[in-house]
Write an enzyme that holds these catalytic residues in place. Structure first.
Site, PDB file in Angstrom:
ATOM      1  N   THR A  59       0.807  -1.228   0.000  1.00 35.63           N
ATOM      2  CA  THR A  59       0.000   0.000   0.000  1.00 35.63           C
ATOM      3  C   THR A  59       0.836   1.272   0.000  1.00 35.63           C
ATOM      4  OG1 THR A  59      -0.119   0.058   2.428  1.00 35.63           O
ATOM      5  CG2 THR A  59      -1.851  -1.166   1.258  1.00 35.63           C
ATOM      6  N   CYS A  67      -2.434   0.088  14.932  1.00 33.15           N
ATOM      7  CA  CYS A  67      -3.305   0.404  13.799  1.00 33.15           C
ATOM      8  C   CYS A  67      -4.480  -0.564  13.750  1.00 33.15           C
ATOM      9  CB  CYS A  67      -2.529   0.336  12.491  1.00 33.15           C
ATOM     10  SG  CYS A  67      -3.503   0.898  11.061  1.00 33.15           S
ATOM     11  N   ARG A  70      -6.325  -4.447   9.292  1.00 30.60           N
ATOM     12  CA  ARG A  70      -5.891  -5.836   9.337  1.00 30.60           C
ATOM     13  C   ARG A  70      -4.383  -5.919   9.135  1.00 30.60           C
ATOM     14  NH1 ARG A  70      -8.275  -9.960   4.975  1.00 30.60           N
ATOM     15  NH2 ARG A  70      -6.892  -8.721   3.646  1.00 30.60           N
ATOM     16  N   ARG A  92       4.208   6.627   3.260  1.00 28.50           N
ATOM     17  CA  ARG A  92       3.458   7.804   3.705  1.00 28.50           C
ATOM     18  C   ARG A  92       2.673   7.463   4.974  1.00 28.50           C
ATOM     19  NH1 ARG A  92       0.700   5.695  -0.693  1.00 28.50           N
ATOM     20  NH2 ARG A  92      -1.502   5.196  -0.351  1.00 28.50           N
ATOM     21  N   CYS A  94      -0.095   6.654   7.685  1.00 29.02           N
ATOM     22  CA  CYS A  94      -1.421   6.041   7.628  1.00 29.02           C
ATOM     23  C   CYS A  94      -2.475   7.043   8.084  1.00 29.02           C
ATOM     24  CB  CYS A  94      -1.453   4.803   8.523  1.00 29.02           C
ATOM     25  SG  CYS A  94      -3.074   4.010   8.645  1.00 29.02           S
ATOM     26  N   CYS A  97      -4.339   5.122  11.679  1.00 27.79           N
ATOM     27  CA  CYS A  97      -3.676   5.117  12.996  1.00 27.79           C
ATOM     28  C   CYS A  97      -2.919   6.411  13.260  1.00 27.79           C
ATOM     29  CB  CYS A  97      -2.747   3.917  13.131  1.00 27.79           C
ATOM     30  SG  CYS A  97      -1.332   3.900  11.993  1.00 27.79           S
ATOM     31  N   TRP A 452      26.330  22.928  41.738  1.00 33.31           N
ATOM     32  CA  TRP A 452      24.946  22.489  41.908  1.00 33.31           C
ATOM     33  C   TRP A 452      24.044  23.151  40.875  1.00 33.31           C
ATOM     34  CZ3 TRP A 452      20.035  24.012  42.206  1.00 33.31           C
ATOM     35  CH2 TRP A 452      19.099  23.086  42.679  1.00 33.31           C
ATOM     36  N   TYR A 456      21.870  21.491  37.824  1.00 34.62           N
ATOM     37  CA  TYR A 456      20.419  21.694  37.832  1.00 34.62           C
ATOM     38  C   TYR A 456      19.945  22.289  36.506  1.00 34.62           C
ATOM     39  CZ  TYR A 456      15.834  23.058  39.708  1.00 34.62           C
ATOM     40  OH  TYR A 456      14.487  23.204  39.938  1.00 34.62           O
ATOM     41  N   ASP A 472      23.147  18.175  46.534  1.00 41.60           N
ATOM     42  CA  ASP A 472      21.831  18.589  46.997  1.00 41.60           C
ATOM     43  C   ASP A 472      21.469  17.909  48.315  1.00 41.60           C
ATOM     44  OD1 ASP A 472      19.145  19.931  45.972  1.00 41.60           O
ATOM     45  OD2 ASP A 472      18.640  18.038  46.935  1.00 41.60           O
TER      46      ASP A 472
END
Length: 527
Positions: A59, A67, A70, A92, A94, A97, A452, A456, A472
């Site tokens: 396809t 998806c 089937r 490409r 779907c 889905c 520190w 962070y 810390d």
């Protein structure tokens, strides 16, 4: 030559068999053979959504494991580790889905930090106006090496990743909003409407307008209309922990949390607007944007994903951290805990300097005063009703502040103004570096920034998953033994070696387990 016991997969990579037999697939493993991938699609296993995609040769489309169509015959399917890899292979997206709504998992993190940093730059628009050479230079690697790393870990080239992100964002805006097609093209990052139309005609054999279901009036974002889109994540997600973290640090006038919804003003380049985040349908967060300049949307959405850590794979992180007997119960108690990011590196650095040796509450109130005095006002009645009145000052604005007028010790005020001047002179100051060590070293050279604070900032603004502020006090408190002994910073750092490459997430779990409320702790964690 493939290693013994391995097989060559359809996307050109060698993967070692990880199936444990009996049709059961280990969802924590990324290195699966094609048979294991096929079983995941046969079972429509949601655990693999965002981790693998299949291309259907009969396809020409590519799908997610969930998806509803089937499952094709095995010989008609190829498997790819990213949507970009599937699209670059000629498939490409779907329409059933909708791959653009799958979790954008950072499965490569911990495998290639260079690729992780490159992806962050691409999402922020590094290839919109630049090229792969410039991207590689920023990361300190050669162009050929960067392309090789992308092939190895993502299955596609950097250009293909950038193009796929534009296509999938445009497709999502087409399906989920009523924006005019010209604005969709600009909001998705296409350079022109013509290029946008050509791309969709080539991919879907129809113009983009044909993908939208009829019904509903079009809303022009440029006219001030708020547009909402769903941003997926891999569950579980501890929204309450995330919103509590942000609530405790919300800057008055700049940020607001009401009824479980977070909102804030935001400056992205020359664009200014408001963003609101709240839980969406299913495993998504809903982002509502009020940005008249739609070209800024990709960068805004990238920041939303960064702040709310939507690319994390909680199962993989939890499995690794749970190997530590002390961390295991913490992870089990909060399986959906994320590591909160930052909206802007400069803003976070300012808050870190402001918060040194004062409480979280005092730091956020002081940040609010800074914003009120030096930030631009917001003229938006709907946002004003939420308590949003100011934008956080830009580096250029704060660099002009008079130290004598700042409500803080002069030394800290001078450090703050010096930090702003440095950031104004270097727009990439808080961008990804070659490595965590280099990032920390560059941050430590800034006024008022110590070890520190540098760790962070690296953890929240640079999104370094292995950053770890070992000094810390909250981290030390969380590992206090029954007899009252706490590890030293050096001992904690040595112990954290086993938590690599997820030390930032280990820190989040330790902070969550801290017996004292962080808002009461007088420490630099007030940032």
């Amino acid at each position: 030559m493939a290693p013994t016991g391995s097989r060559q997969c359809s996307d050109g990579y060698v993967r070692k068999p990880r199936d444990s037999g009996g049709g059961k697939v280990d969802d924590r493993r990324m290195d699966m053979d094609d048979d294991a991938c096929y079983r995941a699609f046969q079972m429509r296993d949601a655990r693999f959504d965002g981790r693998i995609f299949c291309g259907v040769k009969s396809t020409g489309i590519y799908c997610r494991p969930i998806c509803p169509a089937r499952t094709p015959k095995r010989e008609n399917m190829t498997f790819h580790r990213s949507a970009a890899a599937a699209q670059e292979a000629g498939f490409r997206p779907c329409l059933r889905c909708r791959p653009e709504t799958s979790p954008d998992l950072g499965s490569w993190r911990g495998t290639s930090n260079t690729v992780s940093r490159a992806l962050a730059l691409i999402e922020a628009g590094a290839l919109d106006a630049g090229d792969v050479d410039g991207l590689a230079e920023r990361l300190g690697v050669g162009e050929r090496q960067l392309r090789r790393l992308f092939r190895q870990h993502v299955g596609a080239s950097p250009i293909a990743v950038a193009q796929t992100r534009r296509v999938l964002l445009a497709k999502q805006l087409i399906h989920e909003t009523r924006m005019p097609m010209a604005e969709v093209a600009l909001a998705a990052g296409f350079g022109s409407v013509r290029r946008f139309n050509e791309t969709f005609q080539q991919l879907f054999d129809r113009p983009p307008a044909k993908l939208r279901r009829l019904g509903g009036a079009e809303i022009a974002a440029g006219e001030g209309g708020a547009v909402s889109i769903q941003l997926p994540y891999r569950p579980p997600y501890d929204w309450q922990a995330m919103i509590a973290f942000l609530t405790a640090r919300a800057i008055p006038g700049v940020e607001s949390v009401q009824a479980g919804r977070y909102a804030r003003t935001l400056v992205v380049g020359e664009a200014r607007g408001v963003v609101m985040i709240e839980p969406g349908e299913g495993a998504t967060l809903r982002a509502t944007l009020r940005f008249p300049k739609v070209q800024a949307w990709p960068a805004v959405l990238a920041r939303v994903r960064r702040v709310f850590d939507l690319a994390a794979d909680p199962a993989a992180i939890a499995a690794h951290l749970s190997e530590d007997p002390d961390l295991a119960p913490m992870v089990a108690a909060r399986p959906g805990l994320r590591a909160p990011g930052a909206w802007d590196g400069f803003e976070l650095a300012v808050r870190a300097v402001l918060g040194q040796q004062i409480t979280v509450h005092a730091a956020r109130m002081l940040a609010g005063k800074i914003a009120a005095a030096h930030g631009a006002p917001l003229e938006d009645e709907a946002a004003n009703a939420l308590g949003l009145t100011r934008f956080f000052p830009t580096p250029s604005q704060l660099a002009l502040a008079d130290v004598e007028t700042l409500a803080m010790p002069r030394a800290r005020g001078r450090a703050l103004v010096g930090l702003a001047a440095t950031a104004a002179a270097d727009p990439d100051l808080f961008g990804p570096r070659k490595s965590l060590d280099e990032a920390v070293a560059a941050l430590r050279a800034l006024p008022g920034v110590g070890e520190w604070t540098a760790q962070y900032i690296a953890m929240r603004a640079l999104r370094e998953p292995d950053a770890f502020p070992s000094a810390d006090i909250g981290l030390m408190r969380a590992l206090e033994t029954p007899d009252g002994r706490r590890p030293t910073a050096a001992e904690l750092l040595a112990r954290a070696e086993r938590w690599r490459p997820w030390r930032a997430y280990a820190a989040s779990h330790l902070w969550a387990a801290d017996p004292k409320n962080p808002s009461d702790a007088k420490h630099a964690k007030a940032a």
